[in-house]
Design a protein around this motif. Structure first.
Motif, short mmCIF file in Angstrom:
data_model
loop_
_atom_site.label_atom_id
_atom_site.label_comp_id
_atom_site.label_asym_id
_atom_site.label_seq_id
_atom_site.Cartn_x
_atom_site.Cartn_y
_atom_site.Cartn_z
N UNK A 242 -9.98 -4.76 -59.00
CA UNK A 242 -11.10 -3.86 -59.26
C UNK A 242 -12.39 -4.58 -59.62
N UNK A 243 -12.32 -5.89 -59.85
CA UNK A 243 -13.51 -6.67 -60.20
C UNK A 243 -13.93 -7.46 -58.96
N UNK A 244 -14.88 -6.93 -58.20
CA UNK A 244 -15.26 -7.51 -56.91
C UNK A 244 -15.78 -8.94 -57.06
N UNK A 245 -16.68 -9.16 -58.02
CA UNK A 245 -17.25 -10.49 -58.19
C UNK A 245 -16.18 -11.52 -58.55
N UNK A 246 -15.25 -11.12 -59.43
CA UNK A 246 -14.18 -12.04 -59.82
C UNK A 246 -13.25 -12.32 -58.65
N UNK A 247 -12.95 -11.28 -57.87
CA UNK A 247 -12.09 -11.47 -56.70
C UNK A 247 -12.73 -12.41 -55.68
N UNK A 248 -14.03 -12.24 -55.44
CA UNK A 248 -14.72 -13.12 -54.51
C UNK A 248 -14.78 -14.55 -55.04
N UNK A 249 -14.90 -14.68 -56.34
CA UNK A 249 -14.90 -16.02 -56.93
C UNK A 249 -13.52 -16.67 -56.76
N UNK B 20 -29.43 -10.00 -44.20
CA UNK B 20 -29.05 -11.17 -45.00
C UNK B 20 -28.58 -10.71 -46.36
N UNK B 21 -27.60 -11.42 -46.90
CA UNK B 21 -27.11 -11.10 -48.24
C UNK B 21 -27.75 -12.03 -49.26
N UNK B 22 -27.98 -11.51 -50.45
CA UNK B 22 -28.49 -12.32 -51.55
C UNK B 22 -27.36 -12.73 -52.50
N UNK B 23 -26.14 -12.35 -52.13
CA UNK B 23 -24.95 -12.68 -52.92
C UNK B 23 -24.40 -14.01 -52.43
N UNK B 24 -24.74 -15.09 -53.13
CA UNK B 24 -24.33 -16.41 -52.66
C UNK B 24 -22.82 -16.58 -52.71
N UNK B 25 -22.18 -16.09 -53.77
CA UNK B 25 -20.72 -16.21 -53.88
C UNK B 25 -20.04 -15.49 -52.72
N UNK B 26 -20.56 -14.31 -52.40
CA UNK B 26 -20.00 -13.56 -51.29
C UNK B 26 -20.17 -14.29 -49.97
N UNK B 27 -21.38 -14.83 -49.74
CA UNK B 27 -21.64 -15.55 -48.49
C UNK B 27 -20.80 -16.82 -48.42
N UNK B 28 -20.73 -17.56 -49.51
CA UNK B 28 -19.93 -18.79 -49.53
C UNK B 28 -18.45 -18.48 -49.29
N UNK B 29 -17.98 -17.33 -49.78
CA UNK B 29 -16.60 -16.92 -49.53
C UNK B 29 -16.39 -16.61 -48.06
N UNK B 30 -17.39 -16.03 -47.41
CA UNK B 30 -17.33 -15.76 -45.98
C UNK B 30 -17.22 -17.05 -45.18
N UNK B 31 -18.01 -18.05 -45.53
CA UNK B 31 -18.02 -19.31 -44.80
C UNK B 31 -16.70 -20.06 -44.99
N UNK B 32 -16.19 -20.07 -46.23
CA UNK B 32 -15.04 -20.91 -46.58
C UNK B 32 -13.73 -20.14 -46.66
N UNK B 33 -13.71 -18.89 -46.22
CA UNK B 33 -12.53 -18.03 -46.36
C UNK B 33 -11.28 -18.77 -45.88
#
Length: 475
Positions: A25-32, A150-163
């Motif tokens: 339920x914690x999106x930011x933590x899950x993406x991290x 474009x997204x301003x969420x760097x963690x989200x974008x970095x997760x997309x690149x390195x998934x």
């Protein structure tokens, strides 16, 4: 980190527990969690690789914002080209620099110049570099085309690149598909997770049972082809065709299945290509994420099929040659692409390239018709011939290998043990050909249970016996 390793069998459950139990339920933590675990997964080979993927992520993250926020189209185009040139430059240095230097020196020697010292660089090819550079590059292109914001969420974008499930060998995901899934909350879906486990199991079967069993046989035949008869060389080419397919599609199945465990849906990368009835259908079923990438980001920008037959034929040759070169810095890969272009061109010229769009071979039938059987056989024959160039170290070795295949025609005298693996796999694939996601195996539950028990038994039996890297790691 290899999917087919004990390390991964420990790594995956830990990430899964952190992701769903601790941070549900914690999106930011899950993406991290996704980002950190992806960097651990990628850095497992060599921590130095992380600096390059981080640099690529930073460049396209900020350029994407620049392209979106810039009002002048001319400046948007400049930013776009910065992204394209950066990503191509990274590939040129880490993957192709020594190839270009060696080719230039050989060319100069052919012109009569004396041999000079070759200035090469001693670098390790970063695993999966061709995959994630294409992924980040398409992100910027899609923003420029206004297909994506474009997204301003760097963690989200970095997760997309390195998934991590698809980082090192695909599928090459589009930001238009994967990024929104990363930026939006996911809910645990039991059915989706079960589907994921099934795909992981089948992918492991392809890799550890079929591909890794055929690998030593194919490797020995190609390494010592001068010592074998033509029939055995045919076996070597066939073994490699199954090895590379099971190795690569096995990776894709595990990647797609693992993604399902975390609530993500990736694109299909293979749809039973060896049941294709012509080369056009083969390329709609083989490495789909790459072929559609080149279609959307190179073929169509070059003009596609709008400029008449000859213009289109030129674009087709460009696409296949670039596709071959994408696979590696060797003339053998260019020849492989050139052969497929030669096979595809007649279909295109006579408007047969779209003949088998949609549907499957032997639709609603147990066996293919005689016509379909011949078409599949002819297509597979040419695909196998092309694989000889893909697998060989040099073009001259490939021609000598093929020469022996056709001149010394006789029944194979050795290396027959791998035939059983190929036959078993073909039978399984034939019954699964309706759906690469394994959702239509059988309407009878007992058959499904027995099938998965069969897969599990053999995966456990073969796991760790022969452990090899996935072939596409080198690309």
């Amino acid at each position: 980190m290899l999917f087919n390793s004990n390390d991964y069998l420990i790594f995956l459950p830990i990430v899964y527990v952190l992701y769903w139990l601790l941070f549900k339920g914690n999106l930011k933590a899950q993406n991290l969690v996704i980002l950190v675990s992806s960097y651990v997964f990628y850095g497992w080979w060599d921590y130095r690789f992380l600096f390059l993927i981080l640099l690529s992520t930073l460049v396209d993250f900020f350029i994407g914002l620049k392209v979106q926020n810039e009002l002048k189209p001319s400046k948007q185009k400049i930013y776009l080209w910065v992204s394209i040139l950066f990503n191509i430059g990274v590939l040129a240095v880490f993957k192709y620099f020594n190839f270009f230097i060696d080719s230039l020196m050989e060319f100069l020697m052919e012109l009569g110049f004396s041999q000079t010292n070759r200035w090469t660089i001693n670098i390790i090819l970063p695993v999966g570099i061709s995959f994630y550079t294409f992924q980040t590059m398409s992100y910027t292109i899609d923003i420029y085309r206004k297909n994506l914001k474009a997204t301003s969420d760097f963690i989200g974008f970095a997760s997309f690149v390195a998934f991590f499930p698809q980082l090192v060998a695909g599928p090459i995901e589009r930001a238009t598909n994967l990024l929104p899934q990363i930026l939006n909350k996911r809910k645990f879906d039991y059915k989706q997770s079960v589907q994921g486990l099934r795909l992981i199991l089948y992918g492991m079967f392809k890799k550890v049972v079929i591909a890794d069993s055929l690998a030593p046989r194919a490797n020995d035949i190609f390494a010592n082809y001068q010592d074998y008869d033509g029939g055995t060389l045919w076996l070597g080419a066939i073994y490699f065709s199954f090895q590379i397919y099971c190795d690569f599609s096995g990776y894709s199945d595990i990647a797609i299945g693992t993604s399902k465990l975390f609530g993500f849906e990736l694109m299909s990368n293979f749809k039973f290509p060896y049941f294709s009835r012509n080369i056009g259908e083969f390329w709609r079923r083989w490495h789909i994420s790459l072929s559609t990438w080149f279609r959307d980001y190179l073929y169509i920008p070059l003009g596609g099929s709008k400029g008449g037959k000859w213009q289109s034929l030129k674009n087709i040759f460009i696409i296949f040659l670039v596709s071959g070169f994408w696979h590696g810095a060797n003339w053998t890969f260019l020849m492989w692409g050139f052969i497929h272009a030669l096979l595809y061109v007649p279909l295109f010229y006579f408007d047969l390239n779209r003949k088998y769009v949609g549907g499957i071979v032997a639709q609603n039938k147990f066996l293919p018709s005689i016509k379909e059987f011949i078409e599949i056989g002819v297509t597979y024959f040419f695909v196998v011939i092309a694989w000889v160039f893909f697998r060989s170290d040099t073009i001259s070795n490939a021609f000598l290998y093929i020469k022996k295949m056709f001149i010394e025609i006789q029944l194979p005298s050795s290396k027959l043990q791998g035939v059983g693996y190929c036959l078993v796999f073909i039978i399984i694939e034939w019954f699964l050909r309706k759906d690469e996601r394994l959702s239509t195996i059988s309407k009878y539950k007992i058959i499904r249970i027995l099938f998965y028990i069969f897969l599990l038994f053999h995966v456990v039996q073969y796991f760790g016996v022969v452990q090899t890297d996935f072939i596409y790691f080198q690309f």
